[in-house]
Design an enzyme around this catalytic site. Structure first.
Site, short mmCIF file in Angstrom:
data_model
loop_
_atom_site.label_atom_id
_atom_site.label_comp_id
_atom_site.label_asym_id
_atom_site.label_seq_id
_atom_site.Cartn_x
_atom_site.Cartn_y
_atom_site.Cartn_z
N GLY A 128 -18.27 92.72 5.46
CA GLY A 128 -19.41 93.48 4.91
C GLY A 128 -19.13 93.87 3.47
O GLY A 128 -18.01 94.21 3.13
N ARG A 130 -19.43 86.17 6.55
CA ARG A 130 -18.52 86.15 7.70
C ARG A 130 -18.35 84.67 8.04
O ARG A 130 -19.33 83.94 8.16
CB ARG A 130 -19.12 86.96 8.84
CG ARG A 130 -19.29 88.44 8.40
CD ARG A 130 -19.19 89.40 9.52
NE ARG A 130 -19.04 90.77 9.04
CZ ARG A 130 -20.05 91.58 8.67
NH1 ARG A 130 -21.29 91.16 8.70
NH2 ARG A 130 -19.81 92.81 8.27
N ASP A 159 -10.08 94.52 8.09
CA ASP A 159 -8.98 93.99 8.90
C ASP A 159 -9.16 92.51 9.24
O ASP A 159 -8.19 91.74 9.25
CB ASP A 159 -8.72 94.84 10.15
CG ASP A 159 -9.95 95.02 11.01
OD1 ASP A 159 -11.06 94.66 10.57
OD2 ASP A 159 -9.81 95.52 12.14
N THR A 164 -13.98 98.17 2.94
CA THR A 164 -14.91 98.33 4.07
C THR A 164 -15.36 99.78 4.11
O THR A 164 -14.53 100.69 3.97
CB THR A 164 -14.28 97.92 5.42
OG1 THR A 164 -15.12 98.43 6.47
CG2 THR A 164 -12.88 98.46 5.63
N ASP A 208 -16.19 101.27 6.63
CA ASP A 208 -15.88 101.86 7.93
C ASP A 208 -14.62 102.76 7.93
O ASP A 208 -14.48 103.61 8.79
CB ASP A 208 -15.69 100.76 8.99
CG ASP A 208 -16.93 99.88 9.12
OD1 ASP A 208 -18.02 100.35 8.75
OD2 ASP A 208 -16.80 98.74 9.60
N ASP A 234 -11.69 101.88 8.78
CA ASP A 234 -11.05 101.64 10.08
C ASP A 234 -9.68 100.96 9.96
O ASP A 234 -9.21 100.32 10.89
CB ASP A 234 -11.98 100.83 10.99
CG ASP A 234 -12.39 99.50 10.37
OD1 ASP A 234 -12.08 99.25 9.18
OD2 ASP A 234 -13.05 98.70 11.05
N ARG A 293 -19.10 100.88 12.49
CA ARG A 293 -18.64 99.99 13.57
C ARG A 293 -17.96 100.80 14.65
O ARG A 293 -18.59 101.68 15.22
CB ARG A 293 -17.74 98.90 13.00
CG ARG A 293 -17.73 97.66 13.87
CD ARG A 293 -16.91 96.54 13.30
NE ARG A 293 -17.58 95.90 12.18
CZ ARG A 293 -17.32 94.69 11.74
NH1 ARG A 293 -16.40 93.97 12.34
NH2 ARG A 293 -17.96 94.18 10.74
P1 ADP Z 1 -13.82 92.84 7.89
O1 ADP Z 1 -12.98 92.05 6.98
O2 ADP Z 1 -14.66 93.84 7.19
O3 ADP Z 1 -13.05 93.42 9.08
P2 ADP Z 1 -14.88 90.85 9.68
O4 ADP Z 1 -14.18 91.39 10.89
O5 ADP Z 1 -16.31 90.42 9.81
O6 ADP Z 1 -14.92 91.89 8.49
O7 ADP Z 1 -14.00 89.66 9.14
C1 ADP Z 1 -14.33 89.02 7.93
C2 ADP Z 1 -13.88 87.60 7.97
O8 ADP Z 1 -12.46 87.53 8.08
C3 ADP Z 1 -14.38 86.78 9.13
O9 ADP Z 1 -15.71 86.34 8.98
C4 ADP Z 1 -13.42 85.61 9.08
O10 ADP Z 1 -13.75 84.75 8.02
C5 ADP Z 1 -12.10 86.31 8.72
N1 ADP Z 1 -11.34 86.58 9.93
C6 ADP Z 1 -11.63 87.49 10.91
N2 ADP Z 1 -10.72 87.42 11.91
C7 ADP Z 1 -9.84 86.45 11.57
C8 ADP Z 1 -8.68 85.88 12.20
N3 ADP Z 1 -8.24 86.30 13.38
N4 ADP Z 1 -8.05 84.90 11.54
C9 ADP Z 1 -8.46 84.45 10.34
N5 ADP Z 1 -9.56 84.93 9.71
C10 ADP Z 1 -10.25 85.91 10.30
O1 F6P Z 2 -18.16 96.69 8.51
C1 F6P Z 2 -19.18 97.22 7.73
C2 F6P Z 2 -20.45 97.33 8.54
O2 F6P Z 2 -21.47 97.83 7.71
C3 F6P Z 2 -20.34 98.16 9.80
O3 F6P Z 2 -20.44 99.54 9.52
C4 F6P Z 2 -21.49 97.62 10.61
O4 F6P Z 2 -21.27 97.75 11.99
C5 F6P Z 2 -21.50 96.17 10.25
O5 F6P Z 2 -20.84 96.05 9.00
C6 F6P Z 2 -22.89 95.61 10.14
O6 F6P Z 2 -22.80 94.35 9.64
P1 F6P Z 2 -24.02 93.42 9.24
O7 F6P Z 2 -25.24 94.27 9.19
O8 F6P Z 2 -23.63 92.85 7.93
O9 F6P Z 2 -24.07 92.41 10.32
#
Ligand code: ADP
Ligand code: F6P
Length: 353
Positions: A11, A78, A109, A131, A133, A135, A177
């Site tokens: 995000g 994503r 993360d 982020t 969040d 988190d 989240r």
């Molecule tokens: P955030 O980085 O905010 O936690 P996401 O959980 O959506 O957001 O993860 C962002 C991107 O990081 C994912 O769309 C993917 O490209 C990559 N990613 C997530 N999990 C993994 C993983 N286990 N291994 C490698 N890349 C990952």
């Molecule tokens: O991780 C950031 C965040 O805005 C969370 O607070 C929320 O749950 C999620 O992304 C929503 O993601 P999107 O609307 O981009 O699918």
């Protein structure tokens, strides 16, 4: 001149652009070229089919003024296939083909897991937490969190002013989240009376209604109920459909299995308490698409410089964070192993007063 690259992933969050600006200036000072990777990890795996859509050679002039720009200039995405080691290898090969000597990944993360995978494949990689969040357990601050709380605080102040004018209560849903930090800090900064977060297991609608009824008894008909979006899934089972089907009067359709949301919660709590009206509000993307607060922008500035310095000194597989108010860095594995700790003491205080 060595090439380094930067991407934003997950995000978008306020402060991502400020971090890119800082990375660009630090790289420039250290005599490095900077390549921007577009749309997160998508830009590393040729998903768009067009190199110009995937990378951008960033001149200083292009990024000098983006620090206060909301959203992320590099775009984000994503990229679910990035969990696949073969896809990660393709990305590493692409970076090698660009002669990239280091990569800065700005995200949460999930993005750090991607960064870690690239580091293991020999690409020197440094993460900056981005982020709203908050988190990530290893750091007190991630880019965007402070801004998101400030946006929520402003919104709740306005909602409370209207509530006060009408002597009416409100439900306010905020993001985060699975983390209740935005909700907690919004409640604390606005004097909101009821707080529901994902860290609270098995809460029931009756708990909320009873708390509001007690506040009404004590003369407060205009309490604010702050609910974090991730809290609904921790709610004790409640049959929204059967409760609502007579009560809505057709104002909004309700279907068997309808999940709880801010609107239903406000209607149900209002109906259970009877003695005050309850209105629903969802703050939404204004939390994400805003200019960074001073705190986020300042952290972004320092984090960008630290990241480029680490790359310059041959470091890899590390993330930048804040501990006791100071910017520091640590290895990604250890950072991701630290689970976020929710401030239960303050949570209890909000719900007790
Ligand atoms: P955030 O980085 O905010 O936690 P996401 O959980 O959506 O957001 O993860 C962002 C991107 O990081 C994912 O769309 C993917 O490209 C990559 N990613 C997530 N999990 C993994 C993983 N286990 N291994 C490698 N890349 C990952
Ligand atoms: O991780 C950031 C965040 O805005 C969370 O607070 C929320 O749950 C999620 O992304 C929503 O993601 P999107 O609307 O981009 O699918």
């Amino acid at each position: 001149m060595a090439n380094i690259a930067v991407l934003t992933s997950g995000g978008d969050s306020p402060g991502m652009n400020a971090a890119v600006m800082s990375v660009a200036r630090a790289a420039n000072l250290m005599g490095m070229n900077l390549i921007g990777i577009k749309r997160g990890f998508n830009g590393l795996i040729g998903k768009s089919g067009n190199l110009e859509e995937d990378i951008i050679h960033l001149s200083l002039d292009q990024v000098l003024d983006i620090a206060d720009l909301p959203g992320t200039f590099l775009r984000t995405a994503r990229c679910l296939e990035f969990k696949d080691p073969a896809v990660q290898e393709k990305a590493a090969a692409f970076l090698r083909s660009l002669d990239v000597k280091g990569l800065v990944v700005i995200g949460g993360d999930g993005s750090f897991l991607g960064a870690q995978a690239l580091a293991k494949k020999g690409i020197p990689t440094i993460g900056i937490p981005g982020t709203i969040d908050n988190d990530l357990g290893y750091t007190e601050l991630s880019l965007g969190f402070d801004t998101a709380v400030n946006v929520c605080m402003e919104a709740v102040r306005a909602i409370r002013a209207t509530g006060r004018s009408h002597d009416r209560a409100a439900v306010v849903e905020v993001m985060g989240r699975n983390c209740g930090d935005i909700a907690l800090n919004t409640a604390l900064s606005t004097g909101s009376e009821i707080l529901i977060v994902p860290e609270m297991k098995n809460w029931s609608v009756d708990d909320i209604a009873n708390r509001l009824a007690a506040l009404v008894e004590r003369g407060n008909k205009r309490a604010t109920i702050i609910i974090a979006e991730g809290a609904y899934k921790q709610m004790a089972p409640f049959d929204v459909y059967n409760f609502m089907k007579d009560y809505t009067g057709g104002s909004r359709p309700v279907f068997p299995g309808s999940p709880m949301d801010a609107y239903f919660l406000s209607r149900i709590v209002e109906h259970k308490v009877m003695k005050t009206e309850v209105r629903a509000n969802i703050i939404g993307y204004t939390q994400r698409g805003n200019q960074p607060s001073a705190r986020d922008a300042a952290f972004a500035f320092e984090a960008g410089v630290v990241a480029v310095n680490l790359l310059k000194h041959g470091d890899t597989n590390r993330v930048v964070g804040v501990h006791n108010g100071k910017v520091f860095h640590m290895d990604i594995e250890s950072a991701l192993a630290i689970k976020p700790s929710f401030n239960r003491r303050m949570f209890n205080m909000v719900n007790a007063l």
